[in-house]
Design an enzyme around this catalytic site. Structure first.
Site, PDB file in Angstrom:
ATOM      1  N   THR A 205      59.083 -63.223  31.083  1.00  0.00           N
ATOM      2  CA  THR A 205      59.211 -64.260  32.109  1.00  0.00           C
ATOM      3  C   THR A 205      60.691 -64.535  32.282  1.00  0.00           C
ATOM      4  OG1 THR A 205      57.171 -65.341  31.362  1.00  0.00           O
ATOM      5  CG2 THR A 205      58.685 -66.712  32.612  1.00  0.00           C
ATOM      6  N   ARG A 233      43.931 -64.407  35.408  1.00  0.00           N
ATOM      7  CA  ARG A 233      44.517 -65.239  34.341  1.00  0.00           C
ATOM      8  C   ARG A 233      45.827 -65.857  34.840  1.00  0.00           C
ATOM      9  NH1 ARG A 233      49.737 -65.198  31.562  1.00  0.00           N
ATOM     10  NH2 ARG A 233      49.445 -66.137  29.501  1.00  0.00           N
TER      11      ARG A 233
HETATM   12  N1  GLY Z   1      54.911 -67.416  29.782  1.00  0.00           N
HETATM   13  C1  GLY Z   1      54.382 -66.459  30.646  1.00  0.00           C
HETATM   14  C2  GLY Z   1      52.918 -66.329  30.558  1.00  0.00           C
HETATM   15  O1  GLY Z   1      52.312 -66.645  29.567  1.00  0.00           O
HETATM   16  O2  GLY Z   1      52.332 -65.883  31.532  1.00  0.00           O
END
Ligand code: GLY
Length: 354
Positions: A205, A233
């Site tokens: 990320t 998700r």
């Molecule tokens: N922190 C990124 C995710 O879990 O999608």
């Protein structure tokens, strides 16, 4: 497990003291220095060196803090070689790239987000458009894509050949109970016989938070999320208060790492509220991480020593220009630019990685 270093012990002790109640930093006995900037500042996850540089360059030219942060992370979103964000990101279990992002603009207290967005390289820009052009905060899936199309965002196949090859290797090796077979000429260990071990899953990320000389704050978080996730998700990155939170009177914070853990403790919001209570940015990050460690009860997510078998990192900047970052596990870095050249600094940590 190695013994905690003195530094790690001090950090852990400080966080333990902080865990019961939010108290001003002076009562924590925490000796770690916290960085500070007088002028513009951009802080990001370790993959954000070019992002922080771009954000600072733009703020120096008078750009708004959010526009600067978004332009910074766009570099990473559009980079096919970063497999954790945007174009070139690793796909879900069906081989489809689904992106998540959110933005917050401190001065206007604005927020926008998109989740499970397909086909658009720069979800952060779509998130900003949600903030600017709708009465909503979060759009997901097909609705988010239709909204992006309506605003002229170009559609692209986000799955690069390299990301597809990485996904295919996973598909062929992650189970011995399906019909996908690893090619006989594959090199390396026979992954079918490998057990999943600690730190198996990756949650790449980029988070970038900015502050200008007036003390105005903004932030953006953007990701392709957990690799090989179940389609649909959504992690912490597009969730206001989890992957990002900005209060223009207090500070800004964002996260990377296991999103499920961050969502459960409202991570970035917890960091900003800890700063509101008087903690430094770094202490506030450690405080939130300690809460994650305490709230991780599922054996599946614990190492033999009872500590989380995953990592989370928080990054934070306060209204007055102090900054800090922390990870559950030692060895992590973050990107920082305090008005000159972007550099990496060490994250504080809860536990020393053996
Ligand atoms: N922190 C990124 C995710 O879990 O999608």
């Amino acid at each position: 497990m190695k013994e905690l270093s003195r530094r790690g012990f001090l950090q852990t002790a400080a966080v333990a003291a902080a865990a019961g109640a939010l108290k001003p930093s002076t009562s924590l006995g925490h000796s770690e220095p916290t960085g500070r900037a007088q002028g513009p500042l951009a802080i990001a996850s370790a993959n954000g060196l070019p992002a922080t540089q771009k954000a600072i360059d733009l703020m120096r030219q008078g750009a708004d803090t959010l526009d600067a942060a978004i332009a910074g992370v766009n570099i990473v979103e559009e980079d096919p070689n970063d497999h954790s964000v945007g174009y070139g990101g690793l796909p879900n279990e069906d081989g489809v790239v689904e992106l998540d992002s959110c933005v917050m603009h401190g001065p206007s207290a604005g927020a926008g987000a998109v989740a499970a967005l397909r086909n658009i390289k720069t979800p952060s820009r779509v998130a900003r458009t949600v903030m600017q052009r709708t009465d909503h905060v979060l759009l997901v899936g097909e609705g988010a894509l239709r909204f992006a199309r309506a605003h002229g965002f170009e559609e692209t196949q986000l799955l690069t050949d390299e990301a597809r090859r990485i996904w295919l290797k996973w598909k062929e090796s992650h189970s011995d109970r399906d019909d996908w077979i690893t090619p006989t000429d594959a090199t390396g260990p026979n992954q079918r016989s490998q057990r999943l071990s600690d730190f198996t899953y990756t949650y790449g990320t980029i988070n970038c938070c900015t502050r200008n000389t007036d003390g105005d704050l903004s932030g953006v978080t953007t990701t392709s999320g957990l690799r090989y996730k179940i389609p649909g998700r959504v992690g912490d990155s597009p969730i206001i208060g989890a992957g990002l939170f900005v209060d223009n009177e207090i500070g800004a914070a964002g996260s990377t790492g296991r999103g499920e853990a961050v969502i459960k403790i409202c991570g970035a919001h917890t960091v900003v509220e800890a700063m509101r209570a008087g903690m430094s940015p770094q202490q506030a990050c450690l405080h939130a991480l300690k809460r994650i460690a305490d709230q991780t009860k599922d054996q599946r997510l614990l190492r033999k020593d009872g500590r989380p078998n995953f990592d989370v990192k928080f990054y934070a900047v306060s209204k007055d220009g102090r900054y800090g970052a922390a990870a559950i596990w030692s060895g992590a870095k973050f990107a920082i630019n305090t008005g000159d050249k972007s550099r990496h600094e060490d994250c504080a940590f809860l536990f020393e990685r053996a």
